[in-house]
Design an enzyme around this catalytic site. Structure first.
Site, mmCIF file in Angstrom:
data_model
loop_
_atom_site.group_PDB
_atom_site.id
_atom_site.type_symbol
_atom_site.label_atom_id
_atom_site.label_comp_id
_atom_site.label_asym_id
_atom_site.label_seq_id
_atom_site.Cartn_x
_atom_site.Cartn_y
_atom_site.Cartn_z
ATOM 1 N N HIS A 126 17.752 -10.734 -6.961
ATOM 2 C CA HIS A 126 18.911 -9.940 -6.562
ATOM 3 C C HIS A 126 19.090 -8.692 -7.419
ATOM 4 O O HIS A 126 19.827 -7.768 -7.036
ATOM 5 C CB HIS A 126 20.164 -10.817 -6.631
ATOM 6 C CG HIS A 126 21.332 -10.313 -5.846
ATOM 7 N ND1 HIS A 126 21.412 -9.038 -5.338
ATOM 8 C CD2 HIS A 126 22.495 -10.921 -5.490
ATOM 9 C CE1 HIS A 126 22.562 -8.879 -4.704
ATOM 10 N NE2 HIS A 126 23.238 -10.007 -4.780
ATOM 11 N N ASP B 222 11.422 -11.703 14.184
ATOM 12 C CA ASP B 222 10.480 -12.419 15.051
ATOM 13 C C ASP B 222 9.060 -12.149 14.567
ATOM 14 O O ASP B 222 8.558 -11.030 14.681
ATOM 15 C CB ASP B 222 10.672 -11.945 16.504
ATOM 16 C CG ASP B 222 9.700 -12.604 17.472
ATOM 17 O OD1 ASP B 222 8.904 -13.466 17.045
ATOM 18 O OD2 ASP B 222 9.739 -12.236 18.662
#
Length: 443
Positions: free
Chosen positions: A165, A385
């Site tokens: 992060h 996807d």
């Protein structure tokens, strides 16, 4: 290597079958002031579940790994390591690469994990489908900044990712994920939206940090003591329910008033419900924090393609009696005011304050009885996807889930619904699950 799930064999085993490193050419970038507060957070974990024949797992892994190598050539900071120079300033350097783990959990189906409220056993399994649980971002000094675990399920594939992060925020995370998936579908090339890596555009200041020796050493300095045991649940709000919540918040506003956004309305709804579930007294202060994207708040603004952290926590607080005794528009108004006031000048003041007195944060710094919202229903997480179709479910891992932490995701249907992933202590969670005013279900 078999990985136990919780106590003994309460959940099916996840077996690691291989590990490799995927690396691009050497590049470097200096961490900006926006990045540094997250060095004592933990790796952000995301889990995407896909339904696919088990026989297709080896081919999927080969294609995804090749595409990851292509993606890292463009998103090169994720392939380096954090380095601290003699002056204490941090940068990302090197080309050591990302870690890719292959695993099997063939006793687990997609439906076991993709339900709205899959229960604690499914939660335990999911923690073994994402890497680097319990790993603090400061360990990026010697660990990969990106780790990926590809797990073969009974009827699908789990893609677990852990991102340091201190290197990127949610906008950049999903930019990377969508680009990786795009390259996987295309079989190579370059992503349609290239990342912008010049962090000097955000803030070019060298800040000296005194880093702790380990995550354990840092946690021991938390004045509020060890972390509490939490329960995580997903509450799915259909589009019609979201619309009802927004309409209720806006119902009493005068015609000339600025309307409350979906986020402000839903955030107020969650804040009030969690405060009820916690059983707060009238004088107990409760805080709300939102990690606001500052790309459009800076002057000049930066585009979504800026790769790094450009978020700041925006806080507001109020006595619980006022929050719960007032109408929905009171809470929504508090959020709207705090968010609107966080303009370019406020962003700069926050950066200057941090640079003058750098701090290593704890979760308790979020404030008392906090509700904090990360992620955004605007992120197109269900468009990731890899050639396997849309994910069946997108979730966060166990890292960075403190008491009151909320992750918002769009509903899978793409029709305006929102999934609320929330972590609370066990008793408040039990009360929240029975709160008909929160769920907007009939008694």
């Amino acid at each position: 290597m078999a990985v136990a799930n919780g106590s003994d064999a309460e959940a099916p085993a996840v077996t690691v079958t291989g590990t490799r490193t995927v690396a691009p050419a050497n590049n470097s970038c200096t961490l900006a002031t926006f990045d540094l507060p997250y060095i004592t957070f933990y790796y952000n974990q995301k889990l995407l579940l896909y339904r696919t024949p088990a026989a297709g797992f080896p081919d999927a892994v080969a294609r995804m790994t090749a595409a990851l190598a292509d993606a890292l050539r463009v998103f090169y900071p994720l392939a380096g390591r954090i380095r601290q120079d003699a002056d204490g300033a941090l940068a990302v350097e090197g080309d050591q690469g990302a870690e890719v783990v292959e695993a099997e959990a063939e006793g687990v189906s997609v439906d076991d994990l993709a339900g709205g409220d899959c229960g604690q056993e499914a939660e335990r399994v999911m923690q073994h489908l994402v890497p680097y649980t319990g790993v603090m971002n400061l360990e990026g000094l010697h660990r990969p900044l990106l780790a990926v675990q590809l797990t073969k399920l009974k009827d699908g594939l789990a893609v677990g990712c852990a991102f340091n992060h201190a290197v990127l925020d949610g906008t950049s995370t999903w930019h990377f994920m969508s680009s990786w998936a795009e390259l996987c579908r295309a079989g190579g090339g370059a992503p349609s939206l290239l990342p912008m890596h010049d962090r000097a555009l955000a803030r070019s200041v060298r800040v000296r940090l005194e880093l702790p020796a380990s995550a354990e050493a840092h946690e021991k300095t938390d004045p509020n003591g060890p972390k509490k045991t939490l329960v995580a649940r997903v509450f799915s709000f259909p589009e019609a329910t979201v619309a009802r919540i927004k309409a209720a918040a806006n119902a009493a506003l005068p015609p000339c008033a600025k309307p409350f956004s979906t986020f402000q309305s839903l955030g107020a709804h969650i804040w009030r419900a969690v405060s009820r579930a916690r059983g707060l007294g009238p004088s107990d202060i409760t805080a709300f924090a939102v990690f606001a994207d500052c790309r459009s708040r800076l002057d000049p603004v930066l585009p979504p393609a800026y790769f790094g952290n450009l978020i700041q926590a925006v806080f507001t607080g109020v006595p619980a009696g006022m929050l719960l005794g007032g109408p929905p528009e009171l809470a929504a108004g508090l959020l709207q005011k705090a968010i609107d006031e966080h303009d370019a000048a406020a962003v700069t003041r926050r950066l200057e304050e941090y640079e003058a007195a750098p701090k290593l944060f704890h979760y308790s710094d979020a404030g008392p009885n906090c509700v904090a919202v990360g992620s955004s229903p605007r992120f197109k997480v269900y468009d990731v996807d890899f050639g396997l179709g849309r994910p069946e479910r997108v979730r966060s891992g166990g890292n960075n889930k403190f008491d009151g932490m909320v992750y918002l995701y769009p509903g899978r249907g793409g029709d305006g619904g929102i999934d609320v992933e929330l972590a609370l202590q066990a008793e408040p969670m039990q009360r929240l699950q029975k709160d008909h005013d929160f769920l907007l279900q009939p008694n």
